[in-house]
Design an enzyme around this catalytic site. Structure first.
Site, PDB file in Angstrom:
ATOM      1  N   GLN A 110      36.862  65.142  54.633  1.00 34.39           N
ATOM      2  CA  GLN A 110      35.857  64.590  54.809  1.00 34.39           C
ATOM      3  C   GLN A 110      34.699  65.481  54.763  1.00 34.39           C
ATOM      4  OE1 GLN A 110      36.251  62.222  58.368  1.00 34.39           O
ATOM      5  NE2 GLN A 110      36.668  64.060  59.566  1.00 34.39           N
ATOM      6  N   TYR A 140      27.340  53.460  72.963  1.00 38.80           N
ATOM      7  CA  TYR A 140      28.544  53.134  72.316  1.00 38.80           C
ATOM      8  C   TYR A 140      29.864  53.988  72.964  1.00 38.80           C
ATOM      9  CZ  TYR A 140      32.493  53.843  68.739  1.00 38.80           C
ATOM     10  OH  TYR A 140      33.766  53.785  68.120  1.00 38.80           O
ATOM     11  N   GLN A 141      29.700  55.257  73.073  1.00 33.54           N
ATOM     12  CA  GLN A 141      30.550  56.087  73.877  1.00 33.54           C
ATOM     13  C   GLN A 141      30.960  55.324  75.302  1.00 33.54           C
ATOM     14  OE1 GLN A 141      31.543  58.490  71.771  1.00 33.54           O
ATOM     15  NE2 GLN A 141      29.656  59.651  71.307  1.00 33.54           N
ATOM     16  N   ASP A 165      33.827  63.775  68.043  1.00 30.41           N
ATOM     17  CA  ASP A 165      32.671  64.628  68.620  1.00 30.41           C
ATOM     18  C   ASP A 165      32.718  64.717  70.194  1.00 30.41           C
ATOM     19  OD1 ASP A 165      31.759  61.927  70.149  1.00 30.41           O
ATOM     20  OD2 ASP A 165      32.367  61.248  68.356  1.00 30.41           O
ATOM     21  N   GLU A 185      42.814  64.139  66.532  1.00 31.22           N
ATOM     22  CA  GLU A 185      41.768  64.188  65.765  1.00 31.22           C
ATOM     23  C   GLU A 185      42.246  64.987  64.628  1.00 31.22           C
ATOM     24  OE1 GLU A 185      39.031  64.301  63.331  1.00 31.22           O
ATOM     25  OE2 GLU A 185      38.467  63.210  65.145  1.00 31.22           O
ATOM     26  N   GLY A 217      46.750  59.953  63.470  1.00 28.95           N
ATOM     27  CA  GLY A 217      46.915  59.034  64.661  1.00 28.95           C
ATOM     28  C   GLY A 217      48.357  58.283  64.663  1.00 28.95           C
ATOM     29  N   ASP A 235      38.579  55.272  68.098  1.00 24.48           N
ATOM     30  CA  ASP A 235      37.331  55.366  67.757  1.00 24.48           C
ATOM     31  C   ASP A 235      37.273  55.347  66.453  1.00 24.48           C
ATOM     32  OD1 ASP A 235      34.522  56.048  67.843  1.00 24.48           O
ATOM     33  OD2 ASP A 235      34.815  58.052  68.099  1.00 24.48           O
ATOM     34  N   TYR A 305      22.992  51.271  64.685  1.00 24.00           N
ATOM     35  CA  TYR A 305      24.170  50.683  63.902  1.00 24.00           C
ATOM     36  C   TYR A 305      23.568  49.484  63.033  1.00 24.00           C
ATOM     37  CZ  TYR A 305      27.628  53.629  66.269  1.00 24.00           C
ATOM     38  OH  TYR A 305      28.324  54.713  66.797  1.00 24.00           O
TER      39      TYR A 305
END
Length: 373
Positions: A110, A140-141, A165, A185, A217, A235, A305
């Site tokens: 990415q 959000y977290q 992150d 991840e 995942g 996430d 968002y």
């Protein structure tokens, strides 16, 4: 949040010719944007091809100025220099004034752009989609994490899929009952960049209970024994781009359910109720069929968002009953793990309120009505 008809008048910049960085699948692409002609049929799909910024793996940009390549939108005449447009989303886009490009990189998987904004601190753009801003990332977290972990007593083993992150790791670390945290991840670039440029978010990696797995995942969950985890947090979500679409697949959710113990909990982001075409009833029905326990939709406000809101799906497997609306495992404000201080957004009242839906949303959880929006 500025809608497209307001391109010519944003934060006092009225009809000033300039350039705007546009959030498409190629990072930091520049545009000459102008107030739209309402009689024109030009759309996002009518963008003319232009030059892109050069990308180098794991490289930083030290210049305060955006490079001088550009694209043209058909039938327009005015723009703003140094703005990043995140969108479009149902005819809208969110503008961020860029102070400095901090990082541009492309890994095997990415592309990532990090820039300093005038009003939201550092902003991260992953594959052309806004991932987070320093101004509101904690909302959000915290909600994605604590709506799940505070809903069951004494969670001990947690899996995070995505979340490179480190912010969700930071939030999990607040729970002293947790003994083991796995994070799966795919991309080491994400981890490295956040550790370097977002240390208050990536602080989650400093928790000694964290075990990092560089893996995909689905394969990782299949590799562990069934019933391994008390909580699995996903996430990723569709508005983050094509890489998140796997989370809406039945086969993936079935794999997640098998990874949970009886009465275990999954937490995952869901689209905002303001998103056209989002049918909550279908999502709830699918999750009830797969997880066979409690299933609830929650939501909260996150300014960065699309629509200023985001949803969450909370699901438990068959076993001990879980009432997501009551935080039976409240946070201890004196125990914050590796986080620097108590939560900034989440509390017991916010937890309960997240499940209080507006009238049209209550209908959406019960009735498949495509015309309700």
């Amino acid at each position: 949040m500025a809608s497209l008809p307001l391109w010519g008048r944003v934060n006092g910049f009225n009809n000033q010719e300039g350039e705007c960085v546009y959030g498409s699948k190629n990072l930091a692409r520049k545009l000459l944007l102008h107030p739209p002609n309402f009689r024109s049929s030009s759309t996002h799909d009518n963008l003319l091809q232009g030059e892109n910024l050069d990308h180098q793996n794991h490289t930083n940009s030290e210049t305060d100025n955006v490079k001088e390549q550009s694209m043209i939108v058909n039938g327009t005449s005015h723009a703003f220099r140094g703005w990043y447009a995140d969108g479009p989303w149902q005819g809208e886009a969110h503008l961020y004034k860029m102070e400095k490009v901090i990082f541009e990189g492309k890994s095997e998987f990415q592309e990532l752009l990090v820039f300093e904004s005038a009003g939201h601190g550092k902003v991260a753009i992953l594959n052309g989609y806004l991932q987070l801003t320093e101004k509101d990332e904690f909302a959000y977290q915290e909600m994605l994490t604590h709506l799940a972990l505070c809903s069951i007593p004494n969670p001990k083993k947690v899996l995070l899929v995505g979340g490179g992150d480190g912010g969700i790791l930071r939030e999990i670390s607040r729970h002293s009952s947790v003994e083991h945290i796995d994070i799966c991840e795919m991309d080491t670039m994400i981890i490295d960049v956040y550790k370097q440029f977002f240390p208050d978010i990536a602080v989650g990696y400093k928790d000694p209970r964290v075990h990092v797995h560089i893996a995909e995942g689905i394969g990782f969950i299949k590799s562990v024994p069934e019933g391994t985890y008390d909580v699995i947090i996903l996430d990723a979500f569709n508005s983050m781009g094509p890489s998140a679409k796997v989370l809406s697949k039945k086969s993936f959710l079935e794999t997640v359910a098998k990874g949970l113990r009886a009465g275990g909990v999954m937490s995952a982001p869901a689209d905002s109720l303001w998103r056209k075409g989002f049918v909550v009833a279908d999502t709830i029905a699918l999750c009830k069929k797969i997880f066979k326990g409690s299933v609830n939709y929650a939501w909260t406000t996150i300014p960065a968002y699309p629509s200023g809101a985001i949803g969450f799906m909370l699901c438990s497997t068959e076993g001990p009953e879980v009432n997501f609306k009551i935080p039976v495992n409240p946070l201890n404000p004196k125990k914050n793990g590796v986080a620097k201080g108590p939560t900034k957004f989440y509390n017991n009242e916010i937890h309960a309120a997240a499940f209080c839906l507006p009238s049209f949303a209550i209908k959406a959880t019960e009735d498949d009505d495509p015309n309700m929006f």
